[in-house]
Scaffold this motif. Structure first.
Motif, PDB file in Angstrom:
ATOM      1  N   LEU A 425       0.830  -1.194   0.000  1.00 43.03           N
ATOM      2  CA  LEU A 425       0.000   0.000   0.000  1.00 43.03           C
ATOM      3  C   LEU A 425       0.874   1.258   0.000  1.00 43.03           C
ATOM      4  N   LEU A 426       1.908   1.238   0.808  1.00 43.50           N
ATOM      5  CA  LEU A 426       2.827   2.370   0.889  1.00 43.50           C
ATOM      6  C   LEU A 426       3.520   2.603  -0.454  1.00 43.50           C
ATOM      7  N   GLU A 427       3.872   1.498  -1.089  1.00 40.78           N
ATOM      8  CA  GLU A 427       4.621   1.587  -2.345  1.00 40.78           C
ATOM      9  C   GLU A 427       3.746   2.036  -3.516  1.00 40.78           C
ATOM     10  N   THR A 428       2.552   1.504  -3.592  1.00 38.07           N
ATOM     11  CA  THR A 428       1.728   1.726  -4.790  1.00 38.07           C
ATOM     12  C   THR A 428       0.663   2.801  -4.628  1.00 38.07           C
ATOM     13  N   TYR A 429       0.394   3.222  -3.396  1.00 40.12           N
ATOM     14  CA  TYR A 429      -0.747   4.111  -3.156  1.00 40.12           C
ATOM     15  C   TYR A 429      -0.344   5.384  -2.412  1.00 40.12           C
ATOM     16  N   LEU A 430       0.459   5.228  -1.345  1.00 35.48           N
ATOM     17  CA  LEU A 430       0.762   6.367  -0.490  1.00 35.48           C
ATOM     18  C   LEU A 430       2.003   7.134  -0.930  1.00 35.48           C
ATOM     19  N   ALA A 431       3.109   6.407  -1.171  1.00 34.92           N
ATOM     20  CA  ALA A 431       4.376   7.072  -1.474  1.00 34.92           C
ATOM     21  C   ALA A 431       4.593   7.264  -2.967  1.00 34.92           C
ATOM     22  N   TYR A 432       4.119   6.312  -3.732  1.00 37.12           N
ATOM     23  CA  TYR A 432       4.312   6.369  -5.190  1.00 37.12           C
ATOM     24  C   TYR A 432       2.966   6.101  -5.867  1.00 37.12           C
ATOM     25  N   GLY A 433       2.935   6.189  -7.147  1.00 38.65           N
ATOM     26  CA  GLY A 433       1.684   5.952  -7.858  1.00 38.65           C
ATOM     27  C   GLY A 433       0.876   7.227  -8.014  1.00 38.65           C
ATOM     28  N   ASP A 434      -0.211   7.118  -8.751  1.00 36.47           N
ATOM     29  CA  ASP A 434      -1.004   8.286  -9.136  1.00 36.47           C
ATOM     30  C   ASP A 434      -1.657   8.969  -7.935  1.00 36.47           C
ATOM     31  N   THR A 435      -2.013   8.196  -6.906  1.00 37.60           N
ATOM     32  CA  THR A 435      -2.740   8.757  -5.760  1.00 37.60           C
ATOM     33  C   THR A 435      -1.830   9.547  -4.832  1.00 37.60           C
ATOM     34  N   SER A 436      -0.534   9.227  -4.808  1.00 34.45           N
ATOM     35  CA  SER A 436       0.376   9.790  -3.808  1.00 34.45           C
ATOM     36  C   SER A 436       0.426  11.317  -3.829  1.00 34.45           C
ATOM     37  N   LEU A 445      -0.600  11.530   5.929  1.00 34.17           N
ATOM     38  CA  LEU A 445       0.562  10.641   5.937  1.00 34.17           C
ATOM     39  C   LEU A 445       1.112  10.444   7.354  1.00 34.17           C
ATOM     40  N   HIS A 446       1.226  11.522   8.103  1.00 35.90           N
ATOM     41  CA  HIS A 446       1.742  11.442   9.471  1.00 35.90           C
ATOM     42  C   HIS A 446       0.902  10.486  10.323  1.00 35.90           C
ATOM     43  N   LYS A 447      -0.407  10.611  10.244  1.00 38.12           N
ATOM     44  CA  LYS A 447      -1.297   9.761  11.048  1.00 38.12           C
ATOM     45  C   LYS A 447      -1.150   8.290  10.681  1.00 38.12           C
ATOM     46  N   ILE A 448      -0.973   8.026   9.390  1.00 37.39           N
ATOM     47  CA  ILE A 448      -0.833   6.637   8.939  1.00 37.39           C
ATOM     48  C   ILE A 448       0.492   6.051   9.412  1.00 37.39           C
ATOM     49  N   ILE A 449       1.579   6.787   9.225  1.00 39.12           N
ATOM     50  CA  ILE A 449       2.906   6.274   9.596  1.00 39.12           C
ATOM     51  C   ILE A 449       3.022   6.097  11.103  1.00 39.12           C
ATOM     52  N   GLU A 450       2.398   6.977  11.869  1.00 34.43           N
ATOM     53  CA  GLU A 450       2.454   6.886  13.335  1.00 34.43           C
ATOM     54  C   GLU A 450       1.903   5.553  13.840  1.00 34.43           C
ATOM     55  N   LYS A 451       1.006   4.951  13.074  1.00 34.48           N
ATOM     56  CA  LYS A 451       0.427   3.651  13.451  1.00 34.48           C
ATOM     57  C   LYS A 451       1.262   2.480  12.942  1.00 34.48           C
ATOM     58  N   HIS A 452       2.339   2.770  12.201  1.00 36.30           N
ATOM     59  CA  HIS A 452       3.151   1.695  11.601  1.00 36.30           C
ATOM     60  C   HIS A 452       4.641   1.981  11.803  1.00 36.30           C
ATOM     61  N   LEU A 453       5.013   2.266  13.031  1.00 36.37           N
ATOM     62  CA  LEU A 453       6.404   2.621  13.327  1.00 36.37           C
ATOM     63  C   LEU A 453       7.350   1.440  13.144  1.00 36.37           C
ATOM     64  N   TRP A 454       6.812   0.222  13.050  1.00 35.61           N
ATOM     65  CA  TRP A 454       7.644  -0.963  12.841  1.00 35.61           C
ATOM     66  C   TRP A 454       8.455  -0.866  11.550  1.00 35.61           C
ATOM     67  N   THR A 593      14.542   7.764   1.078  1.00 33.70           N
ATOM     68  CA  THR A 593      13.317   7.686   0.281  1.00 33.70           C
ATOM     69  C   THR A 593      12.449   6.572   0.832  1.00 33.70           C
ATOM     70  N   TRP A 594      11.160   6.631   0.509  1.00 35.13           N
ATOM     71  CA  TRP A 594      10.271   5.555   0.950  1.00 35.13           C
ATOM     72  C   TRP A 594      10.716   4.212   0.374  1.00 35.13           C
ATOM     73  N   LYS A 595      11.316   4.250  -0.803  1.00 34.38           N
ATOM     74  CA  LYS A 595      11.808   3.009  -1.409  1.00 34.38           C
ATOM     75  C   LYS A 595      12.864   2.358  -0.506  1.00 34.38           C
ATOM     76  N   ASP A 596      13.752   3.179   0.100  1.00 34.27           N
ATOM     77  CA  ASP A 596      14.761   2.636   1.023  1.00 34.27           C
ATOM     78  C   ASP A 596      14.093   1.908   2.188  1.00 34.27           C
TER      79      ASP A 596
END
Length: 669
Positions: A425-436, A445-454, A593-596
């Motif tokens: 989802l992060l790769e194709t929707y949030l960080a990259y792709g047409d929707t990003s 974005l902040h709210k989403i990442i805060e729930k996925h600190l792993w 980068t998000w890719k990293d």
């Protein structure tokens, strides 16, 4: 008769007299063992209501020495025994603190020692109503028929009922505490004529030494045949495994099969110095306890696995074990592990289940396998009905199932699927792709990442989110138990510096002080490339840390994170590590980068993906966003549609002939 006045505050005497009776009884037994006794008889006289009236402890030891007898009994803390002394059996002496005689008052209001050695007879009497003195009688005042050894007698009298359990519980407690002593064939201890013994009660045991730097510490783990409260102990011992202090091993359980004994001369020294009562404050003893528990737990688990294998071998010989082949996938392997542990519990609690005819047993095992794999939440209900378990057994089995955990197998696999889905989802929707490009940084974005600190490493914990540097100082102070109540002043003018996320992880260092590795993260929405301005922003964070005495001694990584790094930022970045040049031994800055981030986590999870045979799809992405961030997804879709409509209108405006737009508006009106 002579008197030995006691130079001790009455409150201290009362405190020592308030010792648990079983502990006072242990002190008397150790006194007998210190005197080289090989036979110790404990007699507990009870009334018709099972209340204790009198306690007698007899031994055939060397008796009480008359030399310095007044000091021995009158001075708290005085003892003729010294650390390292051994009795005639070659055993280290236990009592060296000179307190046991006062603890004896916890067994009765009137106490008496009648002792005879090779050249002298002595009688010592104490009355709690006159607790500031002992009466001492010598040879001619004592009957001639006294044999070698010591007889202690405690008369309960008018005091409140003595808090001693029944004889069976007393025997179990003493056998657990004295396990090492009772394995010496030269020594016999009896409670109301019942001989204490541990050999027939022990199922398995193992001695081992701890790893460096604690090679001098030896531990013994005992797995008893039955569960009891008496077993659930950690015993701190001298190097001969004589117990100096004990504590409950597993506070969450009442009855267990396991006891742990930790033995060393350094523990005896710590006991003498009073440190065994302050375990939490002593880093060395805490480390010893941690390592001892880990080694003991590993041994117990390996022993249980061995027992499971014996059961499985028997079922395989009968060709009714439901796992005929070695499972290849992780899910099947985990399910089999749980299934095998349940078999062990069934065999331990209701072995007759496996004595049913072959067809019934096969049906049972297949039903259980199906429940483990497909309906884990109902396994306990099935087992309860199958084994006819009582309330306590049901609770214990529920705890076990929670630990091994059938539902956790499902949860673990679901967690892995969720992580893989989020990365996709992060790769194709949030960080990259047409929707990003429609995603906002702070509100979405902040709210989403805060729930996925792993994604930054599972070892990190959240310190602060969207808080100023001052709040980070406060958080670190709490973590480090800094009791400095000085008001935090913004002397550096840093209140405007607000990193998105502050994470930390604990670092193990060889001191009692806690240390932390900290991670600051500055997020940028995907449409913003990392450039000179963004690099300067995180350098400001680094400067604020380097200039603050409360922060600069910690280890810091600082991330500036977005979907792409702009060309104007490349001058500041080392290409191989994406590290930004910054001169500080404790601070490192990275342009990521998000890719990293995605690639590093994919590398960790790819093995699970293959074994679980998972195919992540857009449908899974949509389902995940709807279940976790439905409101944010709706907002993103709305922004996307608004942008699309705006673009369509702009296109139409370009294509329409001059004046057509005004005519259309009038027509619509």
């Amino acid at each position: 008769m002579e008197t030995a006045p006691i130079g001790l505050n009455e409150n201290i005497i009362k405190e020592l007299a308030g010792t648990k009776p079983i502990s006072a009884l242990m002190e008397l037994i150790y006194n007998s063992l210190d005197a080289s006794a090989t036979n110790i008889h404990i007699e507990i006289a009870r009334n018709k209501l099972s209340g204790v009236e009198k306690i007698i402890v007899r031994d055939n030891g060397e008796g009480i020495e008359g030399d310095n007898i007044h000091l021995t009994f009158a001075e708290c803390g005085y003892s003729g025994k010294r650390q390292g002394d051994k009795n005639n059996l070659g055993k280290l002496v236990h009592g060296k603190n000179g307190r046991g005689r006062f603890k004896a008052y916890s067994l009765g209001n009137q106490i008496e020692w009648l002792s005879c050695n090779n050249h002298q007879k002595i009688k010592i009497q104490g009355d709690f109503s006159e607790s500031k003195q002992f009466k001492i009688f010598f040879n001619d005042e004592i009957p001639e028929n006294i044999t070698r050894g010591t007889v202690f007698t405690a008369i309960v009298g008018t005091r409140s009922p003595l808090d001693l359990p029944d004889d069976n519980k007393i025997c179990a407690d003493l056998e657990t505490i004295l396990s090492g002593t009772l394995e010496d064939s030269r020594i016999s201890i009896f409670v109301n004529a019942k001989k204490l013994e541990v050999g027939s009660r022990i199922k398995n045991s193992q001695k081992m030494r701890l790893d460096a730097p604690y090679e001098d510490v030896e531990i013994r783990t005992i797995i008893w045949k039955t569960k009891s409260e008496s077993n659930n102990r950690i015993c701190w011992c001298n190097k001969d495994f004589q117990v100096l202090q004990e504590e409950k091993w597993n506070p969450e359980e009442n009855k267990t099969q396991n006891s742990l004994y930790i033995a060393s001369q350094r523990i005896e020294k710590a006991n003498t110095e009073g440190m065994l009562n302050l375990l939490a404050l002593d880093a060395t003893l805490s480390d010893i306890l941690k390592q001892a528990k880990e080694k003991a737990t590993t041994y117990i688990l390996e022993t249980e696995k061995s027992a499971v294998y014996d059961i499985i071998d028997d079922l395989q010989r009968k060709k009714i074990y439901p796992y005929s082949n070695i499972p290849q996938r992780t899910v099947e392997k985990k399910s089999k592990e749980v299934f095998d542990i349940i078999l062990f519990e069934i065999n331990r609690r209701a072995p007759s289940v496996f004595k049913r005819n072959k067809q019934e047993t096969k049906l049972l095992l297949n039903s259980l396998k199906t429940a483990v794999e497909q309906d884990p939440d109902n396994v306990l209900k099935i087992l309860k009905e199958l084994l006819n378990l009582g309330t306590e057994d049901t609770k214990e089995l529920a705890d076990l199932l929670n630990k091994v955990s059938m539902s956790n197998i499902i949860k673990t696999n679901k967690t892995i699927v969720d992580k893989l889905t989020f990365l996709h989802l992060l790769e194709t929707y949030l960080a990259y792709g047409d929707t990003s490009k429609y995603i906002l940084e702070r509100s979405q974005l902040h709210k989403i990442i805060e729930k996925h600190l792993w994604i930054f490493g599972s070892q990190y914990e959240l310190g602060t989110s969207d808080k100023a540097i001052d709040s980070i100082i406060e958080q670190l102070r709490k973590q480090a138990f800094d009791n400095n109540e000085d008001k935090i002043e913004d002397s550096e003018g840093n209140s405007h510096l607000i990193p998105d996320l502050f994470l930390y992880k604990r670092i193990a260092i060889p001191t009692s002080q806690r240390r932390y590795h900290n991670l600051l993260i500055e997020l940028k929405r995907p449409s913003v490339k990392i450039g000179k301005t963004e690099i300067r922003q995180v350098q400001d964070y680094a400067d604020a840390i380097a200039n603050n005495a409360r922060l600069r001694d910690y280890q810091w990584d600082i991330f500036i994170l977005s979907s792409e790094i702009g060309s104007d930022a490349e001058f500041y970045i080392k290409k191989d590590e994406h590290q930004v040049d910054y001169q500080s031994p404790n601070i490192k800055i990275f342009a990521k980068t998000w890719k990293d981030i995605i690639d590093s986590q994919k590398w960790v999870l790819d093995e699970y993906k293959d074994s679980l045979d998972i195919e992540i799809s857009k449908e899974l992405d949509d389902e995940y966003m709807d279940s976790h961030f439905k409101e944010i997804r709706t907002e993103i879709q709305k922004r996307k549609e608004e942008a699309s409509q705006k673009k369509r209108k702009e296109t139409e405006k370009i294509l329409l002939p001059e004046g057509a737009e005004t005519k259309i508006a009038k027509a619509n009106a």
